[in-house]
Design a protein around this motif. Sequence first.
Motif, PDB file in Angstrom:
ATOM      1  N   ILE A   1       0.825  -1.204   0.000  1.00  0.00           N
ATOM      2  CA  ILE A   1       0.000   0.000   0.000  1.00  0.00           C
ATOM      3  C   ILE A   1       0.864   1.262   0.000  1.00  0.00           C
ATOM      4  N   GLU A   2       2.105   1.168   0.565  1.00  0.00           N
ATOM      5  CA  GLU A   2       3.003   2.325   0.560  1.00  0.00           C
ATOM      6  C   GLU A   2       3.356   2.738  -0.871  1.00  0.00           C
ATOM      7  N   CYS A   3       3.550   1.735  -1.751  1.00  0.00           N
ATOM      8  CA  CYS A   3       3.882   2.037  -3.146  1.00  0.00           C
ATOM      9  C   CYS A   3       2.719   2.734  -3.835  1.00  0.00           C
ATOM     10  N   ARG A   4       1.519   2.296  -3.548  1.00  0.00           N
ATOM     11  CA  ARG A   4       0.351   2.922  -4.167  1.00  0.00           C
ATOM     12  C   ARG A   4       0.273   4.399  -3.788  1.00  0.00           C
ATOM     13  N   TYR A   5       0.490   4.687  -2.507  1.00  0.00           N
ATOM     14  CA  TYR A   5       0.446   6.082  -2.055  1.00  0.00           C
ATOM     15  C   TYR A   5       1.565   6.908  -2.668  1.00  0.00           C
ATOM     16  N   PHE A   6       2.769   6.309  -2.772  1.00  0.00           N
ATOM     17  CA  PHE A   6       3.910   7.052  -3.315  1.00  0.00           C
ATOM     18  C   PHE A   6       3.657   7.454  -4.762  1.00  0.00           C
ATOM     19  N   PHE A   7       3.249   6.501  -5.593  1.00  0.00           N
ATOM     20  CA  PHE A   7       3.039   6.815  -7.004  1.00  0.00           C
ATOM     21  C   PHE A   7       1.823   7.719  -7.206  1.00  0.00           C
ATOM     22  N   LYS A   8       0.874   7.635  -6.294  1.00  0.00           N
ATOM     23  CA  LYS A   8      -0.267   8.555  -6.377  1.00  0.00           C
ATOM     24  C   LYS A   8       0.189   9.979  -6.089  1.00  0.00           C
ATOM     25  N   THR A   9       1.145  10.120  -5.169  1.00  0.00           N
ATOM     26  CA  THR A   9       1.659  11.445  -4.824  1.00  0.00           C
ATOM     27  C   THR A   9       2.391  12.076  -5.999  1.00  0.00           C
ATOM     28  N   ILE A  10       3.182  11.284  -6.723  1.00  0.00           N
ATOM     29  CA  ILE A  10       3.932  11.829  -7.858  1.00  0.00           C
ATOM     30  C   ILE A  10       3.132  11.714  -9.169  1.00  0.00           C
ATOM     31  N   LYS A  11       1.858  11.315  -9.030  1.00  0.00           N
ATOM     32  CA  LYS A  11       0.925  11.270 -10.167  1.00  0.00           C
ATOM     33  C   LYS A  11       1.423  10.350 -11.289  1.00  0.00           C
ATOM     34  N   GLN A  12       1.847   9.154 -10.888  1.00  0.00           N
ATOM     35  CA  GLN A  12       2.235   8.134 -11.852  1.00  0.00           C
ATOM     36  C   GLN A  12       1.431   6.864 -11.598  1.00  0.00           C
ATOM     37  N   LYS A  13       1.283   6.074 -12.635  1.00  0.00           N
ATOM     38  CA  LYS A  13       0.545   4.829 -12.509  1.00  0.00           C
ATOM     39  C   LYS A  13       1.389   3.809 -11.755  1.00  0.00           C
ATOM     40  N   CYS A  14       0.767   3.175 -10.786  1.00  0.00           N
ATOM     41  CA  CYS A  14       1.484   2.193  -9.957  1.00  0.00           C
ATOM     42  C   CYS A  14       1.457   0.825 -10.639  1.00  0.00           C
ATOM     43  N   THR A  15       2.545   0.465 -11.253  1.00  0.00           N
ATOM     44  CA  THR A  15       2.676  -0.846 -11.894  1.00  0.00           C
ATOM     45  C   THR A  15       3.930  -1.525 -11.378  1.00  0.00           C
ATOM     46  N   PHE A  16       4.034  -2.828 -11.611  1.00  0.00           N
ATOM     47  CA  PHE A  16       5.227  -3.556 -11.164  1.00  0.00           C
ATOM     48  C   PHE A  16       6.469  -3.059 -11.892  1.00  0.00           C
ATOM     49  N   GLU A  17       6.303  -2.666 -13.165  1.00  0.00           N
ATOM     50  CA  GLU A  17       7.440  -2.129 -13.914  1.00  0.00           C
ATOM     51  C   GLU A  17       7.908  -0.815 -13.321  1.00  0.00           C
ATOM     52  N   ALA A  18       6.954   0.044 -12.932  1.00  0.00           N
ATOM     53  CA  ALA A  18       7.312   1.334 -12.331  1.00  0.00           C
ATOM     54  C   ALA A  18       7.997   1.141 -10.987  1.00  0.00           C
ATOM     55  N   ILE A  19       7.508   0.162 -10.204  1.00  0.00           N
ATOM     56  CA  ILE A  19       8.119  -0.113  -8.898  1.00  0.00           C
ATOM     57  C   ILE A  19       9.550  -0.617  -9.078  1.00  0.00           C
ATOM     58  N   LYS A  20       9.757  -1.503 -10.061  1.00  0.00           N
ATOM     59  CA  LYS A  20      11.093  -2.035 -10.308  1.00  0.00           C
ATOM     60  C   LYS A  20      12.043  -0.928 -10.758  1.00  0.00           C
ATOM     61  N   ALA A  21      11.556  -0.027 -11.645  1.00  0.00           N
ATOM     62  CA  ALA A  21      12.395   1.076 -12.104  1.00  0.00           C
ATOM     63  C   ALA A  21      12.739   2.007 -10.950  1.00  0.00           C
ATOM     64  N   HIS A  22      11.758   2.256 -10.081  1.00  0.00           N
ATOM     65  CA  HIS A  22      12.005   3.132  -8.928  1.00  0.00           C
ATOM     66  C   HIS A  22      12.968   2.473  -7.943  1.00  0.00           C
ATOM     67  N   GLN A  23      12.885   1.153  -7.819  1.00  0.00           N
ATOM     68  CA  GLN A  23      13.816   0.435  -6.957  1.00  0.00           C
ATOM     69  C   GLN A  23      15.247   0.571  -7.467  1.00  0.00           C
ATOM     70  N   ASN A  24      15.432   0.426  -8.780  1.00  0.00           N
ATOM     71  CA  ASN A  24      16.774   0.584  -9.359  1.00  0.00           C
ATOM     72  C   ASN A  24      17.288   1.997  -9.136  1.00  0.00           C
ATOM     73  N   PHE A  25      16.381   2.981  -9.290  1.00  0.00           N
ATOM     74  CA  PHE A  25      16.774   4.371  -9.063  1.00  0.00           C
ATOM     75  C   PHE A  25      17.223   4.587  -7.623  1.00  0.00           C
ATOM     76  N   LEU A  26      16.476   4.024  -6.675  1.00  0.00           N
ATOM     77  CA  LEU A  26      16.821   4.194  -5.256  1.00  0.00           C
ATOM     78  C   LEU A  26      18.141   3.523  -4.922  1.00  0.00           C
ATOM     79  N   GLU A  27      18.409   2.359  -5.516  1.00  0.00           N
ATOM     80  CA  GLU A  27      19.676   1.668  -5.257  1.00  0.00           C
ATOM     81  C   GLU A  27      20.856   2.480  -5.774  1.00  0.00           C
ATOM     82  N   LYS A  28      20.706   3.040  -6.967  1.00  0.00           N
ATOM     83  CA  LYS A  28      21.772   3.877  -7.520  1.00  0.00           C
ATOM     84  C   LYS A  28      21.946   5.146  -6.695  1.00  0.00           C
ATOM     85  N   ARG A  29      20.811   5.729  -6.293  1.00  0.00           N
ATOM     86  CA  ARG A  29      20.868   6.950  -5.487  1.00  0.00           C
ATOM     87  C   ARG A  29      21.531   6.690  -4.144  1.00  0.00           C
TER      88      ARG A  29
END
Length: 267
Positions: free
Chosen positions: A27-55
């Motif tokens: 549910i945390e992922c749903r709220y996060f992507f809703k805040t940044i106005k993006q569709k919450c999909t598994f692909e988006a979560i995976k891309a965001h995970q890669n971004f966070l790891e690099k960051r």
Amino acid sequence: MVRSPSVIPKNDVITAQTSFHFAIIPIECRYFFKTIKQKCTFEAIKAHQNFLEKRYKTLENERENKLHSCFEKQEWTSTISFVKNTIEKVLENKKKNDQRRLDNLLLDQIREKATLEIKNTGTQSEQQHIQRSHEKFMRTLDIKLQLDKIEMRFVENMPPPSLNIFDKLELYAKELKSNDNVLSSLREQWKSILRKTKLDLTALMRQAKVAELKQINDEHQKLVQEISEHLRESYDKICHVSRTRHEQFAKRKLNFLAKRACTINEN
């Protein structure tokens, strides 16, 4: 069986494909992507995970560089060690908390999958029988916790609160003064006997709980034997989740009781 909002949709419609054959969207992922106005999909979560790891790696490198640039060489070792120990302790606690939440999420998935299988393959009478069996199983866990608490109280010389009524019993002798030596000695014996009586009663309470636990466990095993073979595995999974959750709860209760006993003994 408590349902977690991280797993169960409010409309109570669960499909095996979206809930169990793929990863659950927290549910945390749903709220996060809703805040940044993006569709919450598994692909988006995976891309965001890669971004966070690099960051995270980038910030870690920046931290190391700033530590080396802000202090003299002779101060590097002590300063860097202090900062690392402070930060890593906080990060380690956060990792443990996050891992515990993920473990609970996995337990929710296991339980709901088993519940769905029973609902889809079991008859109405079989589902009712499983419900009664699970209620009896939860009762065994509750009694086991009561027994553990009584045993801890007995070992720590800390009888249950229900026996504190004995503390109100006092020895009186109206014709003797309150500071009379004989009366003082008798009162000490009185208190000693009351303390021993409370411990003896605690031991009896323990024996009663042992007998109660044995009986209700036998009743549960009898109900389990009557569960259909094709539903037994699903029922075992539900019991596994319930046992794990209850053990977490019991551990907190027993730790609190141990701390309280330690405080009382120190005083």
